[in-house]
Design a protein around this motif. Structure first.
Motif, mmCIF file in Angstrom:
data_model
loop_
_atom_site.group_PDB
_atom_site.id
_atom_site.type_symbol
_atom_site.label_atom_id
_atom_site.label_comp_id
_atom_site.label_asym_id
_atom_site.label_seq_id
_atom_site.Cartn_x
_atom_site.Cartn_y
_atom_site.Cartn_z
ATOM 1 N N ALA A 137 -11.376 -2.274 19.087
ATOM 2 C CA ALA A 137 -10.463 -1.558 18.204
ATOM 3 C C ALA A 137 -10.789 -1.905 16.761
ATOM 4 O O ALA A 137 -11.089 -3.054 16.432
ATOM 5 N N ARG A 138 -10.737 -0.898 15.903
ATOM 6 C CA ARG A 138 -10.944 -1.130 14.483
ATOM 7 C C ARG A 138 -9.602 -1.341 13.793
ATOM 8 O O ARG A 138 -8.544 -1.055 14.345
ATOM 9 N N THR A 139 -9.661 -1.826 12.571
ATOM 10 C CA THR A 139 -8.459 -2.079 11.786
ATOM 11 C C THR A 139 -8.016 -0.791 11.100
ATOM 12 O O THR A 139 -8.836 -0.028 10.583
ATOM 13 N N LEU A 140 -6.703 -0.559 11.125
ATOM 14 C CA LEU A 140 -6.192 0.688 10.557
ATOM 15 C C LEU A 140 -6.364 0.722 9.039
ATOM 16 O O LEU A 140 -6.728 -0.262 8.408
ATOM 17 N N ASP A 141 -6.115 1.884 8.447
ATOM 18 C CA ASP A 141 -6.337 2.095 7.025
ATOM 19 C C ASP A 141 -5.467 1.156 6.181
ATOM 20 O O ASP A 141 -4.398 0.718 6.615
ATOM 21 N N VAL A 142 -5.941 0.862 4.981
ATOM 22 C CA VAL A 142 -5.236 -0.050 4.078
ATOM 23 C C VAL A 142 -4.815 0.704 2.817
ATOM 24 O O VAL A 142 -5.632 1.376 2.173
ATOM 25 N N TRP A 143 -3.539 0.586 2.497
ATOM 26 C CA TRP A 143 -2.979 1.165 1.272
ATOM 27 C C TRP A 143 -3.017 0.129 0.160
ATOM 28 O O TRP A 143 -2.585 -1.006 0.360
ATOM 29 N N ILE A 144 -3.551 0.488 -0.990
ATOM 30 C CA ILE A 144 -3.660 -0.414 -2.140
ATOM 31 C C ILE A 144 -2.939 0.227 -3.318
ATOM 32 O O ILE A 144 -3.097 1.425 -3.586
ATOM 33 N N ALA A 145 -2.126 -0.552 -4.034
ATOM 34 C CA ALA A 145 -1.362 0.021 -5.136
ATOM 35 C C ALA A 145 -1.230 -0.978 -6.279
ATOM 36 O O ALA A 145 -1.328 -2.189 -6.094
ATOM 37 N N ARG A 146 -0.972 -0.418 -7.452
ATOM 38 C CA ARG A 146 -0.741 -1.206 -8.673
ATOM 39 C C ARG A 146 0.490 -0.637 -9.365
ATOM 40 O O ARG A 146 0.607 0.598 -9.547
ATOM 41 N N PHE A 147 1.422 -1.502 -9.745
ATOM 42 C CA PHE A 147 2.665 -1.098 -10.403
ATOM 43 C C PHE A 147 2.816 -1.849 -11.729
ATOM 44 O O PHE A 147 2.399 -2.995 -11.855
ATOM 45 N N ASN A 148 3.468 -1.193 -12.680
ATOM 46 C CA ASN A 148 3.776 -1.821 -13.961
ATOM 47 C C ASN A 148 5.303 -1.857 -14.173
ATOM 48 O O ASN A 148 6.037 -1.146 -13.513
ATOM 49 N N LEU B 104 -10.067 -5.251 -2.841
ATOM 50 C CA LEU B 104 -8.699 -5.124 -3.342
ATOM 51 C C LEU B 104 -8.622 -5.506 -4.814
ATOM 52 O O LEU B 104 -8.030 -4.794 -5.635
ATOM 53 N N ILE B 105 -9.206 -6.645 -5.161
ATOM 54 C CA ILE B 105 -9.101 -7.160 -6.524
ATOM 55 C C ILE B 105 -9.837 -6.255 -7.510
ATOM 56 O O ILE B 105 -9.396 -6.067 -8.654
ATOM 57 N N ASN B 106 -10.925 -5.647 -7.082
ATOM 58 C CA ASN B 106 -11.625 -4.696 -7.946
ATOM 59 C C ASN B 106 -10.737 -3.486 -8.237
ATOM 60 O O ASN B 106 -10.711 -2.976 -9.364
ATOM 61 N N PHE B 107 -10.000 -3.013 -7.246
ATOM 62 C CA PHE B 107 -9.092 -1.883 -7.476
ATOM 63 C C PHE B 107 -7.952 -2.291 -8.397
ATOM 64 O O PHE B 107 -7.530 -1.531 -9.274
ATOM 65 N N ASP C 265 1.435 2.797 -10.945
ATOM 66 C CA ASP C 265 0.345 3.086 -11.868
ATOM 67 C C ASP C 265 -0.796 3.807 -11.153
ATOM 68 O O ASP C 265 -1.324 4.798 -11.639
ATOM 69 N N SER C 266 -1.182 3.306 -9.971
ATOM 70 C CA SER C 266 -2.273 3.912 -9.208
ATOM 71 C C SER C 266 -2.191 3.465 -7.760
ATOM 72 O O SER C 266 -1.606 2.414 -7.449
ATOM 73 N N GLU C 267 -2.793 4.251 -6.867
ATOM 74 C CA GLU C 267 -2.806 3.915 -5.447
ATOM 75 C C GLU C 267 -3.982 4.597 -4.779
ATOM 76 O O GLU C 267 -4.515 5.601 -5.265
ATOM 77 N N CYS C 268 -4.407 4.047 -3.650
ATOM 78 C CA CYS C 268 -5.435 4.684 -2.840
ATOM 79 C C CYS C 268 -5.346 4.134 -1.428
ATOM 80 O O CYS C 268 -4.661 3.145 -1.170
ATOM 81 N N VAL C 269 -6.006 4.791 -0.498
ATOM 82 C CA VAL C 269 -6.106 4.334 0.884
ATOM 83 C C VAL C 269 -7.579 4.156 1.209
ATOM 84 O O VAL C 269 -8.389 5.045 0.929
ATOM 85 N N VAL C 270 -7.933 2.997 1.768
ATOM 86 C CA VAL C 270 -9.319 2.720 2.114
ATOM 87 C C VAL C 270 -9.444 2.473 3.615
ATOM 88 O O VAL C 270 -8.491 2.044 4.271
#
Length: 292
Positions: free
Chosen positions: A281-292, A41-44, A219-224
């Motif tokens: 069960a696995r963990t569902l997808d994670v949304w990561i975002a950055r806002f300014n 997360l912090i790298n993104f 600013d940016s977003e992704c799903v991992v």
């Protein structure tokens, strides 16, 4: 880096029981997986050394320790959480935070036991480079809580960074976690006194709308897709399929139609787990975002 202990999505009794049957190496593996996820997360988010960070919902500080490592000796983390100091197992919030404070990054962290909005009101002169919300938004009491917090932060923080579950499942084994999240949030909607982790099931689109309304620009977003070692999906599905879930329905839900819906939601989780042929069960997808 000093190890931290993540609060799990279950009652204290359930968490204590879970930890009583695993070994120290297994426990370490759990914590390593949690920390690796926070590093991703912090790298993104691109939080550089020397940053002043406000972390909302620090809990037992898995993310806090990674943040403290990232900001380095010239940076600082204000870690805020309203949870009771005696919450958590096998170590409480107070014990975990004390342990981290005594470690190599402890001097970079200040702990604040407070509601975040109240903390901001009491510290009107403080500003930060980043505000971090890492898997804490589903804990909020309502969508209005998030909206108020984002509005209060604008103008006092340069960058808002968020990580929350995406309510999608790229892996079939994560489908039970999606269903369990909906079931748990539906039950908590009828039991406002609940202390469960999922209280406000905000999807990424709703979080983005709230951020925009508060003056933030994406600013940016992704799903991992989380690694298999991140066991939040396993823990959450376990609480929904447990007898405690049905007991909570019986205690707090009077409407027969709602009660039927909740029990059927639990059955859907159990059915999805059965389809995994014994796999966790696995963990569902994670949304990561950055806002300014």
């Amino acid at each position: 880096m000093a190890p931290a202990f993540e609060p799990l999505p279950a009652s204290a009794a359930t968490k204590t029981a879970k930890y009583s049957i695993i070994s120290a190496p297994e426990h370490l593996a759990l914590e390593v997986a949690q920390s690796k996820h926070r590093i991703q997360l912090i790298n993104f988010w691109r939080i550089p050394p020397g940053s002043r960070v406000l972390e909302i919902g620090c809990g037992q500080a898995t993310c806090t320790t990674v943040l403290a490592e990232a900001v380095g000796p010239e940076g600082h983390v204000d870690a805020v959480d309203p949870g009771p100091p005696d919450y958590g197992a096998p170590y409480t919030l107070a014990q975990a935070q004390s342990h981290i404070s005594a470690g190599p990054v402890g001097g970079r962290v200040a702990w604040h036991h407070a509601e975040p909005i109240e903390f901001l009101a009491r510290n009107r002169d403080k500003t930060w480079d980043f505000v971090v919300m890492a898997h804490c938004i589903w804990y909020f009491a309502s969508p209005e809580t998030l909206a108020a917090m984002l509005s209060a932060l604008k103008g006092r923080v340069d960058t808002l960074v968020v990580a929350e579950y995406a309510l999608t499942a790229a892996e079939k084994a994560a489908v039970p976690h999606v269903l369990a999240s909906i079931a748990r949030a539906s039950l908590v909607a009828h039991n406002k006194a609940s202390q469960e982790n999922i209280r406000c099931l905000l999807r990424p689109g709703s979080i983005k709308d709230a951020a925009q309304a508060g003056g933030w620009s994406l600013d940016s977003e992704c799903v991992v897709v989380p690694d298999e070692g991140l066991l939040d999906g396993y823990w959450e599905t376990s609480t929904v399929k447990s007898k405690a879930f049905t007991e909570e329905v019986d205690t707090h839900v009077q409407d027969s139609t709602v009660k039927t819906m909740l029990i059927s939601s639990r059955d859907a989780v159990i059915g999805a787990l059965t389809a995994l042929d014994g796999k966790k069960a696995r963990t569902l997808d994670v949304w990561i975002a950055r806002f300014n």
